[in-house]
Motif scaffolding. Structure first.
Motif, PDB file in Angstrom:
ATOM      1  N   ILE A 124       3.989   7.468  14.775  1.00 19.84           N
ATOM      2  CA  ILE A 124       4.766   6.695  15.684  1.00 19.84           C
ATOM      3  C   ILE A 124       5.798   5.920  14.993  1.00 19.84           C
ATOM      4  O   ILE A 124       6.964   6.020  15.297  1.00 19.84           O
ATOM      5  N   PRO A 135       9.083   7.529  12.163  1.00 22.12           N
ATOM      6  CA  PRO A 135      10.391   7.992  12.896  1.00 22.12           C
ATOM      7  C   PRO A 135      11.049   6.839  13.716  1.00 22.12           C
ATOM      8  O   PRO A 135      12.155   6.827  13.795  1.00 22.12           O
ATOM      9  N   CYS A 136      10.211   6.275  14.697  1.00 21.94           N
ATOM     10  CA  CYS A 136      10.750   5.277  15.555  1.00 21.94           C
ATOM     11  C   CYS A 136      11.349   4.273  14.631  1.00 21.94           C
ATOM     12  O   CYS A 136      12.651   3.762  15.028  1.00 21.94           O
ATOM     13  N   VAL A 170       2.928   0.988  17.404  1.00 25.16           N
ATOM     14  CA  VAL A 170       4.157   0.021  17.946  1.00 25.16           C
ATOM     15  C   VAL A 170       4.366  -1.135  17.291  1.00 25.16           C
ATOM     16  O   VAL A 170       5.372  -1.882  16.978  1.00 25.16           O
ATOM     17  N   ILE A 225       6.340  -0.866  14.037  1.00 24.10           N
ATOM     18  CA  ILE A 225       7.725  -0.292  13.917  1.00 24.10           C
ATOM     19  C   ILE A 225       8.743  -1.375  13.782  1.00 24.10           C
ATOM     20  O   ILE A 225       9.664  -0.891  12.869  1.00 24.10           O
ATOM     21  N   LEU A 285       4.292   1.009   2.157  1.00 23.82           N
ATOM     22  CA  LEU A 285       3.737  -0.428   2.592  1.00 23.82           C
ATOM     23  C   LEU A 285       3.152  -0.519   4.066  1.00 23.82           C
ATOM     24  O   LEU A 285       2.173  -1.094   4.290  1.00 23.82           O
ATOM     25  N   SER A 323      -0.234   0.943   3.934  1.00 19.09           N
ATOM     26  CA  SER A 323      -1.134  -0.066   3.760  1.00 19.09           C
ATOM     27  C   SER A 323      -1.304  -1.011   4.743  1.00 19.09           C
ATOM     28  O   SER A 323      -2.634  -1.634   4.980  1.00 19.09           O
ATOM     29  N   GLY A 363      -4.987  -1.623   6.497  1.00 25.38           N
ATOM     30  CA  GLY A 363      -5.738  -2.917   6.381  1.00 25.38           C
ATOM     31  C   GLY A 363      -5.906  -3.610   7.810  1.00 25.38           C
ATOM     32  O   GLY A 363      -6.208  -4.572   8.003  1.00 25.38           O
ATOM     33  N   LEU A 380     -11.213  -1.098   0.332  1.00 24.84           N
ATOM     34  CA  LEU A 380      -9.805  -1.454   1.049  1.00 24.84           C
ATOM     35  C   LEU A 380      -9.040  -2.084   0.111  1.00 24.84           C
ATOM     36  O   LEU A 380      -7.652  -1.991  -0.005  1.00 24.84           O
ATOM     37  N   PHE A 381      -9.510  -3.159  -0.734  1.00 30.14           N
ATOM     38  CA  PHE A 381      -8.590  -3.818  -1.727  1.00 30.14           C
ATOM     39  C   PHE A 381      -7.885  -2.857  -2.684  1.00 30.14           C
ATOM     40  O   PHE A 381      -6.611  -3.092  -2.788  1.00 30.14           O
ATOM     41  N   THR A 416      -5.127  -0.444  -0.937  1.00 30.55           N
ATOM     42  CA  THR A 416      -4.153  -1.459  -0.516  1.00 30.55           C
ATOM     43  C   THR A 416      -3.075  -1.755  -1.546  1.00 30.55           C
ATOM     44  O   THR A 416      -1.956  -1.852  -1.834  1.00 30.55           O
ATOM     45  N   LEU A 417      -4.053  -2.113  -2.500  1.00 29.99           N
ATOM     46  CA  LEU A 417      -3.467  -2.894  -3.763  1.00 29.99           C
ATOM     47  C   LEU A 417      -2.547  -1.666  -4.411  1.00 29.99           C
ATOM     48  O   LEU A 417      -1.218  -1.975  -4.829  1.00 29.99           O
ATOM     49  N   ASN A 422       0.457  -0.806  -2.305  1.00 31.91           N
ATOM     50  CA  ASN A 422       1.647  -1.911  -2.603  1.00 31.91           C
ATOM     51  C   ASN A 422       2.155  -1.946  -3.767  1.00 31.91           C
ATOM     52  O   ASN A 422       3.539  -2.144  -3.826  1.00 31.91           O
ATOM     53  N   TYR A 423       1.380  -1.608  -5.037  1.00 33.77           N
ATOM     54  CA  TYR A 423       1.954  -1.713  -6.111  1.00 33.77           C
ATOM     55  C   TYR A 423       2.915  -0.677  -6.513  1.00 33.77           C
ATOM     56  O   TYR A 423       4.116  -0.697  -6.843  1.00 33.77           O
ATOM     57  N   LEU A 474       6.083  -1.498  -4.141  1.00 36.33           N
ATOM     58  CA  LEU A 474       6.960  -2.471  -4.742  1.00 36.33           C
ATOM     59  C   LEU A 474       7.757  -1.980  -5.850  1.00 36.33           C
ATOM     60  O   LEU A 474       8.868  -2.127  -5.782  1.00 36.33           O
TER      61      LEU A 474
END
Lengths: 306, 431, 466
Positions: free
Chosen positions: C247, C250-251, C327, C330, C381, C384, C388, C443-444, C447-448, C451-452, C455
């Motif tokens: 969702i 593209p949006c 949503v 977005i 991102l 992630s 989370g 999870l950490f 996501t880490l 993110n790494y 970024l």
């Protein structure tokens, strides 16, 4: 021979000038320098010609080298600035004169990669001593910058800032006096006396620069460094600042970096010519502009490059 | 382009271009339509969300009351001296209300019907009655006409009558009684002040958000007091002092990564370190505030750094050139000039923290707490967690309370964001 | 003295030290000819005195408060007779808590054994001794250090320099808090996870297909370790995150393109803040919306077109959670895309436009390919974020650990399970509670790394066009 070299470097209208100044080619331009470009000449300079040293030196620089990371910006400069004298630093862009000027009150400390070697002494005190506190140093060696940079505070507070942080006055009335006399010395008093509380950023460019000068002299420094103080100003504002510099020279020692040779000629007692990080020549201003000792100086003041 | 009729025939290439044009423009229009559709989708989602929440939440600000004539008979109340606080506290107000109900609806017979009748009035009504008597002891042994708080089932049913009646929890008899009350104009809805003055309750008609609001305020206070100074200090260090070395790089990478770590991880951190290791009490705003500080700190540091960076270097040089020390330069010039930007960042960070739920669940701020907290070490809950708790409750009446609480929370958030925008506009400096 | 009173006392003493130090420097300056002959402004002399007054005494206070409980506790336990330890089966913590309860509640002490009453009295006296000793020590420290500094004030003292060093150290400490937080997260999650993996094999955890931690706490449960298979959670998380990204990407991307390339600045100024409102809504509100409105709507839709003949349809569906999460993301995707699209130099666009491209061709063939690394970073991102996200799934996705790809069925996610396992009472020695930390570790880590990489990609991309 040498002329042909310069011609090949600048084969334009300037060639005419070259022809005209041919006769004044100096002793330095011997056979050694033949067929070399100004860059090569500059790089071979090991000693400054003229009179870099002075009797009553306020600031004495010896063997000053400045590096930015790997790149060397200033090479082995020896220079004295005598008390109550105006010394103009001139030279083409990127020749290290501003870098050198910023060494004199350690403003280069703000640039991480900048490294200064050699000795710079203010009244015999090494200003690069690791134990030295830069704060009182900068109170003694004030600086005016290229672009007017008043604080976004009132005109009064701009001028009063220095005396306040240095604890120079105890009473408000004294502070008022200092502000008034500084503004008067900077030739701004008549224009702003009725609006001292209005913001300094609201002044015109020339007024802002004079405000910055007033701010600097409010601390009563012994030396004032000026880094192209007129480059952002129009001719009328420039004239006012120049007038001001002449007056200030009675009480202060001034080192001024300028791009304008006329300005250097007008305001300074001595002139130092920098080229590619080397101090080429230092002499009485009159001599530099009429009869310089070094061929590069001559080439510069006659407008062949730079 | 001119039409081919009255000009030279096009070159072969130009003709090819011409031929493809229609297709290309169609594709152009389609692409633009996709873009527009995406924007509209987002806006529609926003609209539906708001309509849903505001539509359902407005009635949550109202409460239903029933008119009754109460006989404050001292024998029934077992209160003989209305100035004696102990007696007032122990009074049998339920009995008075039940008698009044029996009087009003004599057709209630049998245990079951009577219980149905009694259940139409909230227990909250007894507290109201007690407070009324305590405030005016002369009322003892008189008869008073009062509006008293209806039970949540009645409340839900009565409010739903104007659209689709919701009568699942109402017996036929109860519906008749309500109809009777309506006919005699002895039932009404008024603004629900209790919603703003009381804490949580298991009875929907008595539940309020005061406790949650106070909890949020206390938590935010801790967060603000910790995160703003620390965030600003860290930003100043990184921008003005930090040498360019690996440690600084590591700090930077850490800050950027922490900004994107899921908030629930910070809850785990809070649980393991503050609750388990330091043995701090659960459910208190102090711990909640610390956890939210760690969570919002990266945001505040990043925006504060941007604000410090935006202060032109010429100001720094001016200060240094006059002999200001670095600390004076920062405190006198950089910090005041960067302050609006930093405050904006802080407000946005606070808004984020105010809406945060997950990490607070981890440190036990989900407990059912009726008292309004008064200090950062009192057990408390916060607005978003209160919303979560209510949305989880089976009682139908909590749905509108949830929406109403969401409306209050959104008001706070919008106020904060508006402040941030205003601050940015008002104090923005152009160099 | 109470701790809070003591802290306030330190603070007040600091203020007094400031005033005294400052006025002494002013007085001294009179002898040498005025403030200008001091090394620093009087303010710094005051500040130096105040710092010396407050910092050491506060450190003493902090260290003392940190350790006095433990020391008193071990001292009390050491004095207890051996039978006391036996009476609680060697659980000294429980024993100490009993003693503590007796010491605070004298009324409850009647039924307690004698040794306990004695210990409680002992505890009480030790606590009060500790408190008074601390008070004395802190006040002596505050006064002592400030008097030493006060007596050293002279025109040569470099007060400003020293104050600035303290200032700088404080700033450094604040910025290193980011590292401390990361270390704190890693340590707290890792430590409990290791305990968990001592009870449940990591292989079972990572590759097991059945998740039912609730049953595992019963001692008679057979093969209880088999119930901690996290695969259903991982698939559930990925399913919901995938729906959200389908969702949102593209949006969000098209929204950014439309707003930056097509919309007039007036429309942009209206629509952008409205979409930002979407980003500012708390997740719990989205969760409520998903559970109350979207999930029933999707279920009814599914039932009305008869999908339930082929697929199980649940009232809490992955689709509802994913849709609402999409949503929510977005605006996040759109603002990230907006940044990277604006970073594409105008000269590239001009080049394509000059050849006669239509606007959409410029975007599709020049802008998006040039911005692709940035967009990919943004999508990572967003992924992630989706993985989370907690509240939406807690409220709308359900608890049933179904191993399914059916978006209409109820699935559970890593974050939902962390919340369920940790809300309420916890026992830190049962695998049920510790499993939450193992999930938190997963999870950490995920996501880490997302993110790494994200970024890193975005940074590289920015440098390319700087």
């Amino acid at each position: 021979m040498q002329d042909t070299v310069i011609e090949s470097k600048a084969p334009t209208a300037k060639t005419v000038q070259v022809e005209r100044t041919k006769k004044t080619t100096k002793t330095e331009s011997n056979a050694m320098n033949a067929k070399r470009s100004p860059t090569e000449i500059a790089e071979s300079i090991t000693e400054t010609v003229g009179k870099p040293l002075a009797q009553n030196a306020k600031l004495a620089m010896r063997n000053v080298n400045v590096h930015y990371d790997q790149k060397q910006a200033v090479f082995d400069v020896n220079l004295d600035i005598a008390e109550n004298q105006v010394v103009a630093l001139i030279g083409p862009s990127g020749c290290g004169k501003s870098t050198f000027l910023r060494c004199l009150n350690r403003m280069n400390d703000t640039i991480d990669i900048c490294r200064v070697e050699g000795s710079i002494q203010l009244d015999g005190m090494d200003i690069y001593d690791s134990k030295l506190d830069v704060v009182p140093l900068r109170a003694r060696v004030g600086m005016v910058f290229q672009k007017p940079n008043p604080f976004p505070k009132s005109i009064y507070d701009n001028v009063a800032y220095g005396p306040r942080i240095h604890g120079l006055v105890n009473r408000r009335a004294d502070l008022d006096d200092v502000v008034e006399s500084s503004l008067r010395k900077a030739g701004l008093w008549e224009e702003v006396k009725d609006r001292l509380e209005s913001p300094g950023t609201g002044l015109s460019g020339g007024q802002q620069q004079r405000l910055c000068i007033a701010r600097t002299i409010a601390v009563s420094p012994e030396v004032i460094l000026m880094d192209e103080p007129c480059s952002a100003l129009d001719p009328i504002a420039t004239a006012k600042i120049e007038e001001l510099i002449a007056e200030l020279s009675q009480n202060f020692t001034i080192a001024i970096v300028t791009h304008s040779m006329q300005q250097a000629a007008r305001v300074s007692n001595r002139t130092a010519y920098f080229h590619l990080g080397r101090l080429v020549e230092v002499n009485e201003t009159e001599k530099v502009f009429t009869n310089p000792d070094h061929e590069l100086t001559e080439a510069y003041i006659t407008g062949r490059f730079g | 382009m001119t039409s081919p009729n009255n000009s030279k025939p096009l070159s072969q290439q130009a003709a090819l271009v011409q031929k493809s044009l229609a297709k290309r423009y169609a594709s152009e229009r389609r692409f633009k339509a996709y873009g527009l559709a995406s924007v509209l989708f987002g806006l529609c989602a926003l609209l539906v969300l708001f309509v849903e929440i505001f539509g359902g939440g407005l009635s949550g600000f109202k409460t239903t009351q029933v008119a009754l004539t109460l006989e404050l008979d001292s024998d029934v109340l077992e209160v003989y001296d209305a100035t004696n606080p102990d007696e007032i506290l122990a009074g049998n107000y339920t009995g008075v209300i039940r008698n009044a109900l029996k009087e009003r609806f004599p057709d209630a017979t049998g245990r079951k019907e009577k219980r149905a009748l009694y259940s139409m009035i909230s227990v909250g009504a007894t507290y109201d009655l007690r407070d009324q008597l305590a405030a005016d002891p002369d009322l003892l042994d008189t008869s008073i006409d009062v509006w008293i708080l209806a039970d949540d089932d009645i409340d839900t049913y009565y409010k739903s009558l104007s659209s689709v009646p919701y009568a699942e929890r109402m017996s036929d008899k109860q519906q008749q009684w309500v109809q009777d009350l309506i006919d005699k104009q002895e039932i009404r809805t008024i603004f629900n002040t209790r919603f703003f003055t009381s804490g949580d309750s298991s009875e929907p008609e008595m539940a309020g958000i005061r406790g949650a609001i106070m909890g949020s305020l206390l938590t935010m206070m801790v967060t603000l007091l910790l995160s703003f100074p620390v965030g600003v200090a860290a930003a100043i260090y990184l921008e003005e002092y930090a040498p360019k070395n690996r440690l600084t790089d590591f700090v930077e990478v850490n800050i950027n990564n922490l900004a994107a770590v899921p908030s629930i991880i910070f809850g785990l951190l809070g649980l393991a370190i503050f609750i388990n290791l330091f043995e701090m009490p659960r459910s208190i705003p102090l711990v909640g505030g610390i956890v939210l500080t760690l969570m919002t700190l990266p945001t505040i540091i990043i925006s504060s750094r941007a604000a410090v960076k935006a202060v032109p270097p010429s100001i720094r040089e001016a200060a240094l050139g006059i002999g200001a020390s670095k600390m004076q330069m920062i405190l006198h010039h950089v910090l005041p000039l960067a302050m609006p930007g930093m405050l904006t960042g802080a407000i946005i960070g606070m808004a984020q923290a105010l809406g945060e739920t997950a990490p607070l669940l981890m440190i036990g701020m989900v407990a059912f707490i009726m008292d309004v907290p008064g200090a950062i070490t009192d057990p408390a809950t916060v607005m978003p967690v209160q919303i979560f708790l209510w949305s989880d409750s089976p009682e139908r009446a909590f749905v509108e309370k949830t929406s109403a609480a969401i409306m209050v929370l959104l008001m706070f958030l919008m106020f904060m964001n508006a402040m941030a925008v205003l601050l940015r506009k008002r104090l923005e400096r152009r160099w | 003295m109470e701790s809070s009173v003591l802290v306030i006392a330190i603070f007040v003493l600091g203020i007094i030290a400031f005033v005294v130090g400052r006025s002494r420097s002013v007085a001294i300056s009179q002898n040498v000819g005025g403030i200008r002959f001091l090394n620093s402004l009087p303010f710094y002399y005051g500040a130096l005195t105040a710092l010396w007054c407050a910092i050491p005494s506060f450190l003493v206070f902090a260290v003392w408060s940190l350790f006095d409980d433990a020391i008193i506790r071990s001292a009390i336990i050491a004095t207890l007779p051996a039978e006391a330890a036996e009476s609680v089966g060697g659980n000294l913590n429980l024993l100490f808590n009993q003693i503590y309860n007796v010491s605070v509640d004298a009324a409850g002490s009647e039924s307690a054994p004698d040794y306990m009453v004695a210990a409680a009295q002992h505890l009480h006296s030790m606590q009060s001794i500790s408190r008074w000793a601390l008070t004395g020590l802190v006040l002596a420290c505050a006064l002592g250090t400030s008097i030493v500094v006060w007596s050293r004030i002279n025109p040569q003292l470099k007060a400003r320099y020293q104050v600035e060093r303290v200032f700088r150290s404080f700033l450094f400490l604040c910025s290193s808090l980011a590292i401390l937080t990361t270390i704190g997260i890693v340590v707290s999650v890792l430590f409990e996870s290791i305990r968990f993996f001592a009870m449940v094999s990591p292989i079972d955890f990572l590759f097991g297909l059945e998740w039912s931690p609730q049953m595992a706490i019963r001692a008679d449960q057979e093969g209880s370790s088999g119930s901690f298979g996290a695969i259903p959670l991982f698939t559930g998380t990925l399913l919901i995150a995938l729906i959200a990204l389908i969702i949102a990407v593209p949006c969000g991307l098209m929204t950014a393109i439309f707003l930056s390339e097509y919309a007039s600045s007036r429309i942009r100024d209206i629509i952008k803040p409205m979409l930002e409102v979407l980003a500012g809504i708390p997740t719990v509100v989205y969760g409520f919306f998903a559970a109350l409105t979207v999930a029933p709507f999707i279920r009814d839709m599914g039932l009305s077109i008869g999908l339930d003949q082929w697929l199980p349809i649940s009232s809490e569906s992955a689709l509802a959670a994913g849709l609402v999460m999409g949503v929510m993301i977005i605006p996040f995707v759109s603002s990230l895309s907006d940044d990277v699209i604006n970073a594409v130099p105008q000269s590239l666009r001009d080049g394509a436009l000059g050849l006669g491209s239509t606007r959409s061709e410029v975007i599709k063939q020049v802008v998006i390919p040039a911005a692709l690394p940035g967009i990919v970073g943004g999508v990572l991102l967003a992924a992630s974020r989706a993985i989370g996200e907690t509240m939406i799934v807690v409220m709308a996705a359900g608890l049933a650990a179904n191993l399914t790809l059916n978006p209409l069925d109820s699935v559970t996610t890593v974050t939902v399970q962390i919340v369920t396992l940790l809300v309420g009472d916890q026992e830190f020695d049962s695998p049920k509670t510790l499993a939450a930390f193992a999930l938190g570790l997963m999870l950490f880590l995920v996501t880490l790394s997302l993110n790494y990489f994200a970024l890193h990609i975005v940074k590289k991309y920015r440098e390319q066009y700087d």
